[in-house]
Design a protein around this motif. Sequence first.
Motif, PDB file in Angstrom:
ATOM      1  N   ARG A 418       0.955  -1.203   0.013  1.00 56.52           N
ATOM      2  CA  ARG A 418      -0.100  -0.218   0.091  1.00 56.52           C
ATOM      3  C   ARG A 418       0.806   1.049  -0.110  1.00 56.52           C
ATOM      4  O   ARG A 418       0.667   2.321  -0.800  1.00 56.52           O
ATOM      5  CB  ARG A 418      -1.093  -0.101   1.270  1.00 56.52           C
ATOM      6  N   THR A 419       1.852   1.176   0.685  1.00 55.82           N
ATOM      7  CA  THR A 419       3.002   2.224   0.602  1.00 55.82           C
ATOM      8  C   THR A 419       3.573   2.609  -0.677  1.00 55.82           C
ATOM      9  O   THR A 419       3.699   3.532  -0.985  1.00 55.82           O
ATOM     10  CB  THR A 419       3.916   2.046   2.004  1.00 55.82           C
ATOM     11  N   GLU A 420       3.751   1.564  -1.232  1.00 54.96           N
ATOM     12  CA  GLU A 420       4.572   1.355  -2.556  1.00 54.96           C
ATOM     13  C   GLU A 420       3.462   2.111  -3.582  1.00 54.96           C
ATOM     14  O   GLU A 420       3.697   2.696  -4.410  1.00 54.96           O
ATOM     15  CB  GLU A 420       5.016   0.061  -3.045  1.00 54.96           C
ATOM     16  N   VAL A 421       2.041   1.615  -3.565  1.00 57.06           N
ATOM     17  CA  VAL A 421       1.092   2.072  -4.382  1.00 57.06           C
ATOM     18  C   VAL A 421       0.944   3.493  -4.133  1.00 57.06           C
ATOM     19  O   VAL A 421       0.856   4.084  -5.132  1.00 57.06           O
ATOM     20  CB  VAL A 421      -0.463   1.173  -4.078  1.00 57.06           C
ATOM     21  N   ALA A 422       0.969   4.034  -2.794  1.00 58.38           N
ATOM     22  CA  ALA A 422       0.698   5.239  -2.501  1.00 58.38           C
ATOM     23  C   ALA A 422       2.024   6.266  -3.133  1.00 58.38           C
ATOM     24  O   ALA A 422       1.937   7.526  -3.434  1.00 58.38           O
ATOM     25  CB  ALA A 422       0.496   5.621  -0.908  1.00 58.38           C
ATOM     26  N   LEU A 423       3.231   5.563  -2.909  1.00 59.26           N
ATOM     27  CA  LEU A 423       4.427   6.307  -3.426  1.00 59.26           C
ATOM     28  C   LEU A 423       4.239   6.477  -4.976  1.00 59.26           C
ATOM     29  O   LEU A 423       4.720   7.399  -5.369  1.00 59.26           O
ATOM     30  CB  LEU A 423       5.517   5.315  -2.998  1.00 59.26           C
ATOM     31  N   ARG A 427       4.383   9.610  -6.948  1.00 54.60           N
ATOM     32  CA  ARG A 427       5.223  10.139  -8.202  1.00 54.60           C
ATOM     33  C   ARG A 427       4.362  10.298  -9.433  1.00 54.60           C
ATOM     34  O   ARG A 427       4.900  11.245 -10.159  1.00 54.60           O
ATOM     35  CB  ARG A 427       6.107   8.723  -8.458  1.00 54.60           C
ATOM     36  N   GLU A 428       3.568   9.506  -9.803  1.00 53.67           N
ATOM     37  CA  GLU A 428       2.634  10.100 -10.827  1.00 53.67           C
ATOM     38  C   GLU A 428       2.188  11.425 -10.637  1.00 53.67           C
ATOM     39  O   GLU A 428       2.020  12.290 -11.833  1.00 53.67           O
ATOM     40  CB  GLU A 428       1.619   9.028 -10.991  1.00 53.67           C
ATOM     41  N   THR A 429       1.485  11.907  -9.479  1.00 56.51           N
ATOM     42  CA  THR A 429       1.203  13.309  -9.425  1.00 56.51           C
ATOM     43  C   THR A 429       2.180  14.037  -9.763  1.00 56.51           C
ATOM     44  O   THR A 429       2.182  15.265 -10.265  1.00 56.51           O
ATOM     45  CB  THR A 429       0.615  13.595  -7.931  1.00 56.51           C
ATOM     46  N   ALA A 430       3.641  13.913  -8.894  1.00 54.98           N
ATOM     47  CA  ALA A 430       4.652  14.805  -9.368  1.00 54.98           C
ATOM     48  C   ALA A 430       4.953  14.966 -10.982  1.00 54.98           C
ATOM     49  O   ALA A 430       5.463  15.841 -11.359  1.00 54.98           O
ATOM     50  CB  ALA A 430       5.795  14.163  -8.416  1.00 54.98           C
ATOM     51  N   ARG A 431       4.839  13.465 -11.519  1.00 54.43           N
ATOM     52  CA  ARG A 431       5.101  13.741 -12.956  1.00 54.43           C
ATOM     53  C   ARG A 431       4.198  14.487 -13.645  1.00 54.43           C
ATOM     54  O   ARG A 431       4.438  15.148 -14.456  1.00 54.43           O
ATOM     55  CB  ARG A 431       5.259  12.392 -13.485  1.00 54.43           C
TER      56      ARG A 431
END
Length: 691
Positions: A418-423, A427-431
């Motif tokens: 879940r942490t990896e999904v959130a991360l 990252r997608e938001t940052a992109r």
Amino acid sequence: MQNPNKTKSEWKDEPPAIATGSPSNCTPAMPADAGMVLQLAGGRIEACNPRAAELLGLTAEQLHGNSSINCPWQTVRADGSDFPGETHPPMVALQTGKPCSNAVMGFYRPNGELIWLNLNSVPLFRSNEPIPYAVVTTFTPIADPDVASSQPDRSTEKTTVQQPPEILENISDPVFALDRNWRFTYLNPPARQLLSVFAGDPKIGNSIWEEFPEAIGSAFDRAYRLAASGVTASAEAFYPPHNRWYAARAYPTPSGIAVYFQDVTEQKAALTNSIALQLNRNDAVPRITQAPPAATDLKTANTILRAVIDGTSDVIFVKDLQGRYIVANLAAAEWLATTAAAMLGRDDAALFPPEQAQQIRKTDRQVLETGESTIFEEELPKQGQMRSLLSAKYPWRDAEGNILGVIGISRDITDRQRTEVALEASRETARQQLAELDSIYETAPVGLGVLDRDLRFVRINRQLAEINGFSVEEHLGRTVRELVPDLAGEVEPLLRRVIDTGEPIFDLEISGETASQPGVRRTWRENWYPLKDAAGQITGINIAAQEITERQRIEASLRQSQERIKIAQQFAGAGLWDWDLVADKIWWSQEYRTLCGLDPSVLPSYENWLAQIAQTDRARIDREIRLAIENRTPINTEFQIHHPQHGLRWFAALGNTLCDSSGKPIRAVGISLDITDRQRVEAELLQKTLF
């Protein structure tokens, strides 16, 4: 071996037995003038002999209860630098399980006197226990060593930056230290060697969470944070990125934590196999009772092994060739909301839904058929909810290598996933945000660019590229002087100043020619900001440029027009006025003030305008003005004012009312003329006509 339950007073003159690595216990040879201190596993001083108290200038009561890490006295190394408590010989001996010999330490007595000591620390072990339960340190006074620097000033604070202690450099166990911001401050050679095999050489000053991000939320994370709170903590867990098992013990230090760790992958595999062999061979338990010399050792081993597998949060199990559970730890039983005893003898079809049972059996068969271990991720229900696991399965073999079944270890990684999904979502938001910024950068109505420290363009948008007369691609890698040579002499020193001082330059106007319009002098307004990296070092300059050539032309034209109007008002004896009917605010031109002789302190307002009109005309003018505005008709009236220097003067007011789209009056604008001379001439003509 001595009785570990003796009182403190019984320890004072009788050193305890010490395990030195040989099967028998022995007592260290101790000079007659030696002090001796007994410290328990956490470093707490439990007892001392009289000589120890005498050498240190403290009473036994003052020593008792203190520890090397949290002590009220100061110690220094032979070179005069601070000797932190976590690196004292007894603490190293407790943490490594190995003796520390011939360490030199300077100790400041309460009266400020410095005494030099030679220390020897030996860890104490109980039978069949691999971890020391205490440590004995003996020390004797020595002459002052050659101190590399002068003795430390007692009035100053302790030094916090240390060179790597020789004790830690020479021990074989991997050791590293972290500060309170989780940055590496020290790694001994074994730690560097072990970690560099999997992750490259960790750098001093880097965060452990940056070097090993997958450790966030792990058992190691929890242990390190517990140590940072002041409690010694241990962790043993599988670290997926390395495909290895590690055991770590973390100790609190004044500046952070110290961690001793080992790669225990091979031991873990041997231990799990031993569990199956010791606990589940059909003839193992019965034969224990038939072999008295070995029975106690086997029973103890079984107890330790059971404690190990039941003490972990990982699911551990062993199955026979038919897929029946013959070992299951408490974590496995908790997963299925049952007991370990209830699982024994049952297969997965009896414990899991059909689909999951078939999936589990498939991976079991793979291990049994290939004889090779496998690591994979799977999803299994836990008390009605699907959870993700990282599982390892490998063959259980007997002494001859025959496969007897499957050994498995599984770890719940749902939270980590879940942490990896959130991360990844972050990252997608940052992109996306970066893409938006890139779009804004490229479509901005101003020129934007980035220069490196050599004043070469490393980024530029189309707007600035067009200003300079070259394409975006032609800019990259080229200097300011190469692209705009006519401007280089003016701008290069200023750009260098930004890099050297880190101070931005705002609203700088630059004029010159560029390749886009040769022979045409143009003007730009620019802002330059220093570009810094994460460490605060200046790496270049951000440029924002806007061409203001046309705006300057328009502003110059407007100023010229205003000057012409001013001259015309002066020659015509006229003044302009503008009345905002919505805000009820009036503006007068300076020429109007001059015509009326108004003091600069008089604020423009309708009331002040009426006040300067002669009393005989005031009421009439007020009615005419308001009526013209109400009826949207032109303003055209004459009246007398009281001029402070020239007395009564005749004025004419001419204006119009402006309305909004609904027809509501919103503004009245006009001009006032001094018609005194005209009134006098008209009066003279009238008099001549009449008489």
